[in-house]
Design an enzyme around this catalytic site. Sequence first.
Site, PDB file in Angstrom:
ATOM      1  N   HIS A 274       3.219   3.702   0.402  1.00 32.63           N
ATOM      2  CA  HIS A 274       3.731   4.825   1.723  1.00 32.63           C
ATOM      3  C   HIS A 274       5.013   5.241   1.258  1.00 32.63           C
ATOM      4  CE1 HIS A 274       5.093   0.581   2.390  1.00 32.63           C
ATOM      5  NE2 HIS A 274       5.825   1.474   2.870  1.00 32.63           N
TER       6      HIS A 274
ATOM      7  N   HIS B 289       7.517   6.762   4.110  1.00 33.63           N
ATOM      8  CA  HIS B 289       8.520   6.886   5.122  1.00 33.63           C
ATOM      9  C   HIS B 289       9.769   8.506   5.672  1.00 33.63           C
ATOM     10  CE1 HIS B 289       9.398   2.474   5.923  1.00 33.63           C
ATOM     11  NE2 HIS B 289       8.816   2.775   4.510  1.00 33.63           N
TER      12      HIS B 289
ATOM     13  N   HIS C  74       0.646  -1.250  -0.040  1.00 31.10           N
ATOM     14  CA  HIS C  74       0.357   0.199   0.481  1.00 31.10           C
ATOM     15  C   HIS C  74       1.105   1.342  -0.676  1.00 31.10           C
ATOM     16  CE1 HIS C  74      -3.901   2.519   1.870  1.00 31.10           C
ATOM     17  NE2 HIS C  74      -3.180   2.909   1.638  1.00 31.10           N
TER      18      HIS C  74
HETATM   19  P1  AMP Z   1       7.840  -0.913   3.723  1.00 30.97           P
HETATM   20  O1  AMP Z   1       9.343  -2.202   3.644  1.00 30.97           O
HETATM   21  O2  AMP Z   1       8.796   0.364   2.530  1.00 30.97           O
HETATM   22  O3  AMP Z   1       6.650  -1.661   2.913  1.00 30.97           O
HETATM   23  O4  AMP Z   1       8.126  -0.374   4.362  1.00 30.97           O
HETATM   24  C1  AMP Z   1       6.311  -0.969   5.746  1.00 30.97           C
HETATM   25  C2  AMP Z   1       6.729  -0.382   6.978  1.00 30.97           C
HETATM   26  O5  AMP Z   1       5.665  -0.684   7.664  1.00 30.97           O
HETATM   27  C3  AMP Z   1       7.876  -1.236   7.810  1.00 30.97           C
HETATM   28  O6  AMP Z   1       8.726  -0.361   8.179  1.00 30.97           O
HETATM   29  C4  AMP Z   1       6.737  -1.557   8.729  1.00 30.97           C
HETATM   30  O7  AMP Z   1       7.298  -1.693   9.940  1.00 30.97           O
HETATM   31  C5  AMP Z   1       5.443  -1.206   8.730  1.00 30.97           C
HETATM   32  N1  AMP Z   1       4.130  -1.675   9.541  1.00 30.97           N
HETATM   33  C6  AMP Z   1       4.263  -2.519   9.053  1.00 30.97           C
HETATM   34  N2  AMP Z   1       2.745  -2.728   9.759  1.00 30.97           N
HETATM   35  C7  AMP Z   1       2.796  -1.938  10.808  1.00 30.97           C
HETATM   36  C8  AMP Z   1       1.615  -1.479  11.613  1.00 30.97           C
HETATM   37  N3  AMP Z   1       0.932  -2.075  11.873  1.00 30.97           N
HETATM   38  N4  AMP Z   1       1.914  -0.030  12.676  1.00 30.97           N
HETATM   39  C9  AMP Z   1       2.968   1.555  11.708  1.00 30.97           C
HETATM   40  N5  AMP Z   1       3.625  -0.264  11.272  1.00 30.97           N
HETATM   41  C10 AMP Z   1       3.960  -0.879  10.630  1.00 30.97           C
END
Ligand code: AMP
Length: 129
Positions: A99, A101, A97
């Site tokens: 996002h 960072h 999804h």
């Molecule tokens: P990516 O690897 O760029 O897809 O990053 C996904 C990020 O989402 C990772 O840094 C995870 O730690 C974070 N993440 C996954 N599930 C959750 C959640 N329920 N609440 C907060 N962060 C999350």
Amino acid sequence: MTDPNCIFCKIGAGEIPTNKVYEDEECIAFRDMEPLMPTHVLIIPKDHYRDITDDVPAATLGHCFSVVKTIAEQEGLTNGFRILVNTGDDASQSVKHFHIHILGGGHMPRPNDQDWGEHATNSSKFYSA
Ligand code: AMP
């Protein structure tokens, strides 16, 4: 449009708890549950897009990126920060999804060859520190 199986869609809809730092009609920002830096916030559109290549409307993209400044000010990231958009498997995107960072709260060295993985070329030639 949301995806009932997507955890970030559930966060966007308020169906599962999160450490929210910002919300408006179109997007929500919350703290990453495994922070890599003292400040690690994710900005997501409430609608579901797999990644930045999934025909995200320009207005939605623009809105999400405009919120970066709001979050940076709110979090007091006056000395700088890094934004990161992992896209697809080669970038190890783990949540499908779109996002953004936002990482900050301390100095981050430039990534080196090791950080980029086994296929990295000599990154030092791109960066003259
Ligand atoms: P990516 O690897 O760029 O897809 O990053 C996904 C990020 O989402 C990772 O840094 C995870 O730690 C974070 N993440 C996954 N599930 C959750 C959640 N329920 N609440 C907060 N962060 C999350």
